[in-house]
Motif scaffolding. Structure first.
Motif, PDB file in Angstrom:
ATOM      1  N   LEU A 172     -41.619  -6.201  10.438  1.00 34.33           N
ATOM      2  CA  LEU A 172     -41.648  -7.335  11.368  1.00 34.33           C
ATOM      3  C   LEU A 172     -41.215  -6.850  12.738  1.00 34.33           C
ATOM      4  N   ASP A 173     -42.024  -7.133  13.767  1.00 34.78           N
ATOM      5  CA  ASP A 173     -41.671  -6.792  15.146  1.00 34.78           C
ATOM      6  C   ASP A 173     -41.387  -8.084  15.908  1.00 34.78           C
ATOM      7  N   ILE A 174     -40.102  -8.341  16.178  1.00 34.20           N
ATOM      8  CA  ILE A 174     -39.683  -9.571  16.866  1.00 34.20           C
ATOM      9  C   ILE A 174     -39.790  -9.353  18.361  1.00 34.20           C
ATOM     10  N   GLY A 175     -40.651 -10.133  19.018  1.00 29.85           N
ATOM     11  CA  GLY A 175     -40.915  -9.940  20.436  1.00 29.85           C
ATOM     12  C   GLY A 175     -41.822  -8.743  20.625  1.00 29.85           C
ATOM     13  N   CYS A 176     -43.039  -8.830  20.108  1.00 31.47           N
ATOM     14  CA  CYS A 176     -43.910  -7.654  19.969  1.00 31.47           C
ATOM     15  C   CYS A 176     -44.564  -7.214  21.269  1.00 31.47           C
ATOM     16  N   GLY A 177     -44.410  -7.983  22.351  1.00 29.73           N
ATOM     17  CA  GLY A 177     -45.026  -7.602  23.612  1.00 29.73           C
ATOM     18  C   GLY A 177     -46.531  -7.502  23.491  1.00 29.73           C
ATOM     19  N   TRP A 178     -47.094  -6.438  24.048  1.00 25.84           N
ATOM     20  CA  TRP A 178     -48.539  -6.240  23.991  1.00 25.84           C
ATOM     21  C   TRP A 178     -48.943  -5.373  22.802  1.00 25.84           C
ATOM     22  N   GLY A 179     -48.029  -5.176  21.860  1.00 24.92           N
ATOM     23  CA  GLY A 179     -48.412  -4.713  20.532  1.00 24.92           C
ATOM     24  C   GLY A 179     -48.412  -3.234  20.247  1.00 24.92           C
ATOM     25  N   THR A 180     -47.987  -2.383  21.180  1.00 31.47           N
ATOM     26  CA  THR A 180     -48.095  -0.946  20.945  1.00 31.47           C
ATOM     27  C   THR A 180     -47.297  -0.499  19.729  1.00 31.47           C
ATOM     28  N   LEU A 181     -46.073  -0.982  19.587  1.00 30.04           N
ATOM     29  CA  LEU A 181     -45.237  -0.566  18.461  1.00 30.04           C
ATOM     30  C   LEU A 181     -45.824  -1.031  17.135  1.00 30.04           C
ATOM     31  N   MET A 182     -46.165  -2.301  17.031  1.00 23.10           N
ATOM     32  CA  MET A 182     -46.654  -2.820  15.758  1.00 23.10           C
ATOM     33  C   MET A 182     -47.987  -2.190  15.373  1.00 23.10           C
ATOM     34  N   LEU A 183     -48.855  -1.948  16.359  1.00 23.04           N
ATOM     35  CA  LEU A 183     -50.156  -1.369  16.047  1.00 23.04           C
ATOM     36  C   LEU A 183     -50.031   0.111  15.686  1.00 23.04           C
ATOM     37  N   THR A 184     -49.088   0.807  16.313  1.00 21.00           N
ATOM     38  CA  THR A 184     -48.819   2.197  15.935  1.00 21.00           C
ATOM     39  C   THR A 184     -48.285   2.261  14.511  1.00 21.00           C
ATOM     40  N   ALA A 185     -47.402   1.326  14.174  1.00 17.40           N
ATOM     41  CA  ALA A 185     -46.843   1.298  12.820  1.00 17.40           C
ATOM     42  C   ALA A 185     -47.943   1.097  11.779  1.00 17.40           C
ATOM     43  N   ALA A 186     -48.890   0.229  12.093  1.00 15.94           N
ATOM     44  CA  ALA A 186     -49.979  -0.034  11.148  1.00 15.94           C
ATOM     45  C   ALA A 186     -50.951   1.150  11.051  1.00 15.94           C
ATOM     46  N   TYR A 234     -38.549  -8.606   4.876  1.00 17.73           N
ATOM     47  CA  TYR A 234     -39.276  -7.465   5.415  1.00 17.73           C
ATOM     48  C   TYR A 234     -38.468  -6.191   5.159  1.00 17.73           C
ATOM     49  N   ASP A 235     -39.172  -5.121   4.839  1.00 18.29           N
ATOM     50  CA  ASP A 235     -38.496  -3.852   4.601  1.00 18.29           C
ATOM     51  C   ASP A 235     -37.921  -3.279   5.895  1.00 18.29           C
ATOM     52  N   TYR A 236     -38.631  -3.532   6.997  1.00 21.54           N
ATOM     53  CA  TYR A 236     -38.204  -3.017   8.294  1.00 21.54           C
ATOM     54  C   TYR A 236     -38.343  -4.126   9.345  1.00 21.54           C
ATOM     55  N   VAL A 237     -37.393  -4.158  10.266  1.00 14.90           N
ATOM     56  CA  VAL A 237     -37.456  -5.083  11.394  1.00 14.90           C
ATOM     57  C   VAL A 237     -37.253  -4.275  12.671  1.00 14.90           C
ATOM     58  N   THR A 238     -38.104  -4.506  13.647  1.00 13.61           N
ATOM     59  CA  THR A 238     -37.908  -3.929  14.974  1.00 13.61           C
ATOM     60  C   THR A 238     -37.819  -5.066  15.986  1.00 13.61           C
ATOM     61  N   SER A 239     -37.037  -4.851  17.022  1.00 12.29           N
ATOM     62  CA  SER A 239     -36.891  -5.852  18.080  1.00 12.29           C
ATOM     63  C   SER A 239     -36.498  -5.107  19.344  1.00 12.29           C
ATOM     64  N   VAL A 240     -37.425  -5.031  20.287  1.00 12.36           N
ATOM     65  CA  VAL A 240     -37.236  -4.221  21.493  1.00 12.36           C
ATOM     66  C   VAL A 240     -37.201  -5.134  22.716  1.00 12.36           C
ATOM     67  N   GLY A 241     -36.085  -5.091  23.440  1.00  6.21           N
ATOM     68  CA  GLY A 241     -35.961  -5.894  24.654  1.00  6.21           C
ATOM     69  C   GLY A 241     -35.947  -7.380  24.376  1.00  6.21           C
ATOM     70  N   MET A 242     -35.360  -7.766  23.271  1.00  2.57           N
ATOM     71  CA  MET A 242     -35.409  -9.159  22.832  1.00  2.57           C
ATOM     72  C   MET A 242     -34.073  -9.875  22.978  1.00  2.57           C
ATOM     73  N   PHE A 243     -32.968  -9.243  22.538  1.00  3.07           N
ATOM     74  CA  PHE A 243     -31.713  -9.999  22.469  1.00  3.07           C
ATOM     75  C   PHE A 243     -31.184 -10.382  23.853  1.00  3.07           C
ATOM     76  N   GLU A 244     -31.681  -9.737  24.927  1.00  3.74           N
ATOM     77  CA  GLU A 244     -31.301 -10.128  26.279  1.00  3.74           C
ATOM     78  C   GLU A 244     -31.809 -11.523  26.643  1.00  3.74           C
ATOM     79  N   HIS A 245     -32.769 -12.025  25.867  1.00  6.74           N
ATOM     80  CA  HIS A 245     -33.386 -13.314  26.174  1.00  6.74           C
ATOM     81  C   HIS A 245     -32.795 -14.483  25.385  1.00  6.74           C
TER      82      HIS A 245
END
Length: 393
Positions: A172-186, A234-245
């Motif tokens: 799960l990518d929380i705050g996925c932006g334009w998707g580079t991380l999630m699409l790379t993971a897939a 989810y086995d993995y969670v990523t969240s980049v630049g999210m908790f500041e919001h």
């Protein structure tokens, strides 16, 4: 007379470099040695406005063109602000002169409005100055001269390697932006990914990319608040630049929700801006750039991680990486300055240039930092390798 005395005190004690101030009819040098920068005060800011809220008054004056900074090359403003942050008597860090803004609302409705106010300026705007990956967060540089696109891909791989992802598991990518991380993971790591965003522009962009890459069976994006998700674990969670919001009042709930969404042996990589000096708001940033934003203190985040039943497995600071990222963004931004000013106007263009250089100065001086928290569900953990070698091999 009192106003001139006030400005004399301001410039004499707020910067640790020699500089010249051009008041129009006269110039005055402050500090010892050859002047490194010149501040042009086309119009003096009323003292009452500075005392009421320094960051807001100074930011708005710069946006209007009442203040100019010259003599230090393309990053003159960054150099000035770095000198201010590093100065022990900095005006902008004096708690007696800068008051914090009131507590902000962070309901799901308000959070969506805040995110859309920033990210829905339009994909075309961000394409002008972000790199090819459309990644709007701190890059990870092999060296200072590395190009931004390569450094952003480094960052994504660095995050994913820390999780040690196994094929066919869920991320799960929380705050996925334009998707580079999630699409790379897939695509590269063969995990099944879900990305969530509150930005309609980002949702549309990622949906199109999933279809272009033929990843419909392994990736999906949802226009949804993280608090609405109920399809874990989810086995993995990523969240980049999210908790500041999420706001100070919701930080604890944010980490609790991350924990709820993690599998019993799950791991999460949380990447965001912190302050080692303690949490803070900035009135100008909240009004013009990040409505509802709050930069938490490092110990504040650690307390919330522990309270959520999570355990810190690794902690890495990336402060200088974000400084370099912002400098490259600002270079790209100014290369398209005429296009941006024609579309958005004079004040908007100066506002974003100020934001990018001020943020770079904050990271350069150590006023703020960026951290990657690798956390696991305590007490079982994830069975991550014994050393960090697996991250770099």
């Amino acid at each position: 007379m009192l106003e001139k005395q006030f400005y004399d005190q301001l410039f004499a004690h707020s910067f640790n470099i020699p500089l010249t101030v051009d008041y129009g009819e006269q110039q005055k040098q402050y500090g010892e040695g050859k002047s490194q920068l010149t501040i042009h005060m086309h119009k003096l800011i009323p003292v009452k406005d500075l005392l009421k809220n320094a960051s807001l008054a100074l930011g708005e004056a710069y946006m209007r063109g009442d203040i100019e900074v010259t003599g230090g090359g393309p990053f003159a403003l960054q150099r000035l602000l770095t000198a201010a942050y590093e100065s022990s008597g900095s005006f902008m860090r004096n708690p007696k002169l800068m008051r914090f803004i009131p507590k902000q609302s962070h309901s799901e409705k308000k959070s969506k409005q805040d995110i859309q106010a920033h990210y829905d300026l339009g994909n075309d705007f961000y394409k002008l100055w972000l790199d090819k990956t459309m990644t709007y967060s701190c890059a990870y540089f092999d060296d200072w001269d590395q190009d931004l696109t390569s450094a952003q891909q480094n960052k994504v791989d660095h995050i994913l390697r820390k999780l040690d992802p196994q094929p066919d598991r869920r991320l799960l990518d929380i705050g996925c932006g334009w998707g580079t991380l999630m699409l790379t993971a897939a695509k590269r790591y063969h995990v099944n990914v879900t990305g969530i965003t509150l930005s309609q522009e980002q949702y549309d962009f990622v949906t199109a990319r999933i279809n272009e890459l033929g990843l419909q069976d392994h990736a999906r994006v949802l226009l949804r608040d993280y608090r609405e998700l109920d399809d874990g674990p989810y086995d993995y969670v990523t969240s980049v630049g999210m908790f500041e919001h999420v706001g100070k009042e919701n930080l604890g709930l944010y980490f609790q929700d991350v924990a709820k969404l993690m599998a019993p042996n799950g791991s999460a990589l949380i990447h965001g801006i912190t302050r080692q000096q303690g949490g803070a708001n900035n009135a100008w940033l909240n009004k013009y750039i990040f409505p509802g934003g709050y930069i938490p203190g490092l110990s504040e985040n650690i307390d919330h991680v522990i309270a959520a039943g999570l355990q810190v497995s690794d902690l890495e600071p990336l402060r200088r990486h974000y400084q370099r990222t912002l400098e490259l963004w600002d270079t790209n931004f100014n290369a398209k300055r005429n296009v941006i000013q024609k579309q958005f106007g004079f004040d908007f263009t100066r506002m974003w240039d100020l934001y990018l250089q001020a943020a770079a100065a904050s990271f350069e001086s150590g006023n703020i930092d960026v951290m990657q928290f690798l956390v696991t569900k305590a007490p079982s953990g994830t069975g991550l390798p014994l050393t960090r070698d697996y991250i770099y091999s």
